[in-house]
Design a protein around this motif. Sequence first.
Motif, PDB file in Angstrom:
ATOM      1  N   ASP A 154       2.024   4.954  -2.209  1.00  0.00           N
ATOM      2  CA  ASP A 154       2.710   3.717  -2.901  1.00  0.00           C
ATOM      3  C   ASP A 154       4.039   3.730  -3.213  1.00  0.00           C
ATOM      4  OD1 ASP A 154       2.122   5.660  -4.802  1.00  0.00           O
ATOM      5  OD2 ASP A 154       0.959   4.151  -6.205  1.00  0.00           O
ATOM      6  N   GLU A 155       4.830   4.606  -2.800  1.00  0.00           N
ATOM      7  CA  GLU A 155       6.295   4.893  -3.460  1.00  0.00           C
ATOM      8  C   GLU A 155       6.854   3.790  -2.709  1.00  0.00           C
ATOM      9  OE1 GLU A 155       9.954   7.755  -2.555  1.00  0.00           O
ATOM     10  OE2 GLU A 155       7.624   8.589  -2.530  1.00  0.00           O
ATOM     11  N   LEU A 156       7.616   3.040  -3.689  1.00  0.00           N
ATOM     12  CA  LEU A 156       8.466   1.982  -3.350  1.00  0.00           C
ATOM     13  C   LEU A 156       9.589   2.040  -4.145  1.00  0.00           C
ATOM     14  CD1 LEU A 156       6.418  -1.210  -4.270  1.00  0.00           C
ATOM     15  CD2 LEU A 156       7.046  -0.127  -1.810  1.00  0.00           C
ATOM     16  N   CYS A 157      10.957   1.678  -3.431  1.00  0.00           N
ATOM     17  CA  CYS A 157      12.223   1.978  -3.855  1.00  0.00           C
ATOM     18  C   CYS A 157      12.534   1.336  -5.166  1.00  0.00           C
ATOM     19  CB  CYS A 157      13.426   1.684  -2.877  1.00  0.00           C
ATOM     20  SG  CYS A 157      13.248   2.786  -1.413  1.00  0.00           S
ATOM     21  N   GLU A 202       1.632   4.703   7.464  1.00  0.00           N
ATOM     22  CA  GLU A 202       2.039   3.839   8.631  1.00  0.00           C
ATOM     23  C   GLU A 202       3.404   3.761   9.027  1.00  0.00           C
ATOM     24  OE1 GLU A 202      -0.125  -0.123   8.114  1.00  0.00           O
ATOM     25  OE2 GLU A 202      -2.018   0.938   8.241  1.00  0.00           O
ATOM     26  N   VAL A 203       3.781   3.810  10.322  1.00  0.00           N
ATOM     27  CA  VAL A 203       5.043   4.114  10.810  1.00  0.00           C
ATOM     28  C   VAL A 203       5.103   3.287  11.848  1.00  0.00           C
ATOM     29  CG1 VAL A 203       6.886   5.663  11.530  1.00  0.00           C
ATOM     30  CG2 VAL A 203       5.251   6.730  10.087  1.00  0.00           C
ATOM     31  N   VAL A 204       6.273   2.579  11.915  1.00  0.00           N
ATOM     32  CA  VAL A 204       6.781   1.782  13.060  1.00  0.00           C
ATOM     33  C   VAL A 204       7.896   2.119  13.866  1.00  0.00           C
ATOM     34  CG1 VAL A 204       7.133  -0.540  14.110  1.00  0.00           C
ATOM     35  CG2 VAL A 204       5.543  -0.219  12.277  1.00  0.00           C
ATOM     36  N   ASN A 216       9.234  -2.314   5.424  1.00  0.00           N
ATOM     37  CA  ASN A 216       9.956  -2.453   4.011  1.00  0.00           C
ATOM     38  C   ASN A 216      10.875  -1.436   3.877  1.00  0.00           C
ATOM     39  OD1 ASN A 216       7.921  -0.708   3.014  1.00  0.00           O
ATOM     40  ND2 ASN A 216       6.621  -2.103   2.265  1.00  0.00           N
ATOM     41  N   ARG A 217      10.954  -0.861   4.733  1.00  0.00           N
ATOM     42  CA  ARG A 217      11.845   0.321   4.805  1.00  0.00           C
ATOM     43  C   ARG A 217      12.297   0.895   6.256  1.00  0.00           C
ATOM     44  NH1 ARG A 217      10.132   5.342   1.218  1.00  0.00           N
ATOM     45  NH2 ARG A 217       9.772   3.437  -0.255  1.00  0.00           N
ATOM     46  N   MET A 243       1.453  -2.155  -3.326  1.00  0.00           N
ATOM     47  CA  MET A 243       1.802  -2.403  -2.081  1.00  0.00           C
ATOM     48  C   MET A 243       1.997  -1.171  -1.417  1.00  0.00           C
ATOM     49  SD  MET A 243       4.316  -5.021  -0.281  1.00  0.00           S
ATOM     50  CE  MET A 243       5.859  -4.009  -1.076  1.00  0.00           C
ATOM     51  N   GLN A 244       1.441  -0.802  -0.387  1.00  0.00           N
ATOM     52  CA  GLN A 244       1.658   0.443   0.376  1.00  0.00           C
ATOM     53  C   GLN A 244       3.116   0.344   1.223  1.00  0.00           C
ATOM     54  OE1 GLN A 244      -0.973   1.494   3.796  1.00  0.00           O
ATOM     55  NE2 GLN A 244      -0.853   3.532   3.205  1.00  0.00           N
ATOM     56  N   THR A 245       3.709   1.488   1.500  1.00  0.00           N
ATOM     57  CA  THR A 245       4.958   1.264   2.207  1.00  0.00           C
ATOM     58  C   THR A 245       4.468   1.306   3.764  1.00  0.00           C
ATOM     59  OG1 THR A 245       5.306   3.804   2.174  1.00  0.00           O
ATOM     60  CG2 THR A 245       6.347   2.267   0.262  1.00  0.00           C
ATOM     61  N   ARG A 246       5.277   0.828   4.399  1.00  0.00           N
ATOM     62  CA  ARG A 246       5.496   0.936   5.938  1.00  0.00           C
ATOM     63  C   ARG A 246       6.729   0.938   6.309  1.00  0.00           C
ATOM     64  NH1 ARG A 246       2.176  -2.946  10.169  1.00  0.00           N
ATOM     65  NH2 ARG A 246       0.348  -1.717   9.386  1.00  0.00           N
ATOM     66  N   THR A 247       6.984   2.327   6.988  1.00  0.00           N
ATOM     67  CA  THR A 247       8.363   2.710   7.298  1.00  0.00           C
ATOM     68  C   THR A 247       8.726   2.446   8.606  1.00  0.00           C
ATOM     69  OG1 THR A 247       8.107   4.516   5.869  1.00  0.00           O
ATOM     70  CG2 THR A 247       9.990   4.585   7.489  1.00  0.00           C
TER      71      THR A 247
END
Length: 287
Positions: free
Chosen positions: A249-252, A47-49, A80-81, A1-5
């Motif tokens: 794909d970095e996840l915590c 991707e950034v919001v 997700n972060r 799952m790709q991160t979206r910050t």
Amino acid sequence: MQTRTGIIGGSGLYDIQGIEVIDSLNIDTPYGKPSDELLLARINGHEVVFLPRHGRDHATPPHKINYRANIYAMKLAGVNRIISISAVGSLRQEIEPGHFVLVDQFVDRTHSREGTFFDGPVVAHVSMADPVCACLKSSLLKACNSASITTHENGNYLVMQGPQFSTRAESELYRSWGMNVIGMTNMPEAKLAREAEICYATVAMSTDYDCWHEEEEDVSVQSILDVMRGNGVKAQAMLQNYFNTLSADELCSCGCPTALEHGIFADLKVQSDDAIRPIHALVKRFL
């Protein structure tokens, strides 16, 4: 799952070199509208919001921010972060105006703010013992260091109600409690992010010495704005470094994404549609 910050802070943070704006997201939530439209962008392939906490025109004071709508909108946007970037006053001599602090603890002194998504009949109790995601905080420290920003690795953030600044007696009281910085916005923001199972970390940007430091001028809006301009440039450099080194794909490896697993005190399968509807985005994986 790709991160979206997600990034919550001032609108000036958008001016990052290499940013590619994709879309504006006009999101409705069960709690009303967020502070402003969310800006979907891409930085170095990530991707950034973005969400301006006080609105693009800074027209919403801290005690009037719709924190629930802001965090719920981030959840609906697939974030997700969250990197929370906040202006604060310093309560310590060594934290000079222009320094950054990576907060690890909060003391919440706010009141009359809607601070939970779980108002009943579905009740949840999440742990806030460690309110900041350690993985995200570590990545932000590396980004600050790469940008040569004077950064304090730990700190206690006293969240006051506002919008007025502290009295001198209050400022001294908070110093006696061991607080490092003081601000008006990160609660209930951090609590709601935990309920939404979103990793959360705060970059606190010192703008002044609050009013305890009698050798300095008392806090004024103009003095804060002057320092904030420089802090904004530093924050842009920090974010650029962060996204330049972030894996796609970095996840915590923290517990933030599973905060609700042992916190919901209700059988969701027997709840009515009316009970589930306001929290659906938060609990749908349990249904």
